[in-house]
Design a protein around this motif. Sequence first.
Motif, PDB file in Angstrom:
ATOM      1  N   ALA A 100      43.246  47.905  35.972  1.00 40.13           N
ATOM      2  CA  ALA A 100      43.056  46.462  35.808  1.00 40.13           C
ATOM      3  C   ALA A 100      43.127  46.095  34.327  1.00 40.13           C
ATOM      4  O   ALA A 100      42.697  46.851  33.458  1.00 40.13           O
ATOM      5  N   ARG A 101      43.692  44.915  34.058  1.00 36.78           N
ATOM      6  CA  ARG A 101      43.768  44.447  32.675  1.00 36.78           C
ATOM      7  C   ARG A 101      42.377  44.095  32.177  1.00 36.78           C
ATOM      8  O   ARG A 101      41.532  43.628  32.916  1.00 36.78           O
ATOM      9  N   ARG A 102      42.149  44.286  30.906  1.00 32.76           N
ATOM     10  CA  ARG A 102      40.823  44.083  30.321  1.00 32.76           C
ATOM     11  C   ARG A 102      40.395  42.613  30.343  1.00 32.76           C
ATOM     12  O   ARG A 102      39.241  42.312  30.481  1.00 32.76           O
ATOM     13  N   ASN A 104      40.994  40.435  32.601  1.00 35.95           N
ATOM     14  CA  ASN A 104      40.990  39.924  33.964  1.00 35.95           C
ATOM     15  C   ASN A 104      39.601  39.381  34.323  1.00 35.95           C
ATOM     16  O   ASN A 104      38.578  39.974  34.002  1.00 35.95           O
ATOM     17  N   LYS A 105      39.564  38.229  35.022  1.00 36.85           N
ATOM     18  CA  LYS A 105      38.286  37.632  35.414  1.00 36.85           C
ATOM     19  C   LYS A 105      37.548  38.512  36.419  1.00 36.85           C
ATOM     20  O   LYS A 105      36.325  38.603  36.390  1.00 36.85           O
ATOM     21  N   VAL A 107      37.550  41.776  36.595  1.00 39.92           N
ATOM     22  CA  VAL A 107      36.924  42.866  35.854  1.00 39.92           C
ATOM     23  C   VAL A 107      35.660  42.355  35.174  1.00 39.92           C
ATOM     24  O   VAL A 107      34.623  43.026  35.171  1.00 39.92           O
ATOM     25  N   HIS A 108      35.724  41.169  34.612  1.00 42.99           N
ATOM     26  CA  HIS A 108      34.562  40.591  33.943  1.00 42.99           C
ATOM     27  C   HIS A 108      33.420  40.333  34.919  1.00 42.99           C
ATOM     28  O   HIS A 108      32.257  40.666  34.644  1.00 42.99           O
TER      29      HIS A 108
END
Length: 114
Positions: A100-102, A104-105, A107-108
């Motif tokens: 997952a991209r850092r 990304n909502k 992931v947050h």
Amino acid sequence: MVGKLKRKWCAYRRDPKSFVLFLSVCLAALITMLALIFIIAYILIKGIPNLTLDLFDSKYTTENVSLLPALINTLFIMLLSLLFAVPVGIGAAIYLTEYARRGNKLVHIVGITA
């Protein structure tokens, strides 16, 4: 140790609200611990005299209300749920950390909830 306590006491004298909050937190923790000890003691005092070997009989009847089938079913359901939950959780963790991209909502949000 004494120097640390002296610094804390001086800090409490400068800000009495902090001392009041500290005392209230300690009092709440003490009340919680006493309530927990009371509940555990009550359960043990009332429950231990009723423990017999018939309670763990393998057959459940109306005369003998056995606990063993319920324990076995609980362990079976727990292992079955772990069989499904552990691979999904490990897969989600691997995806979130590796793919997952850092920014990304998702992931947050998962990071905050975890």
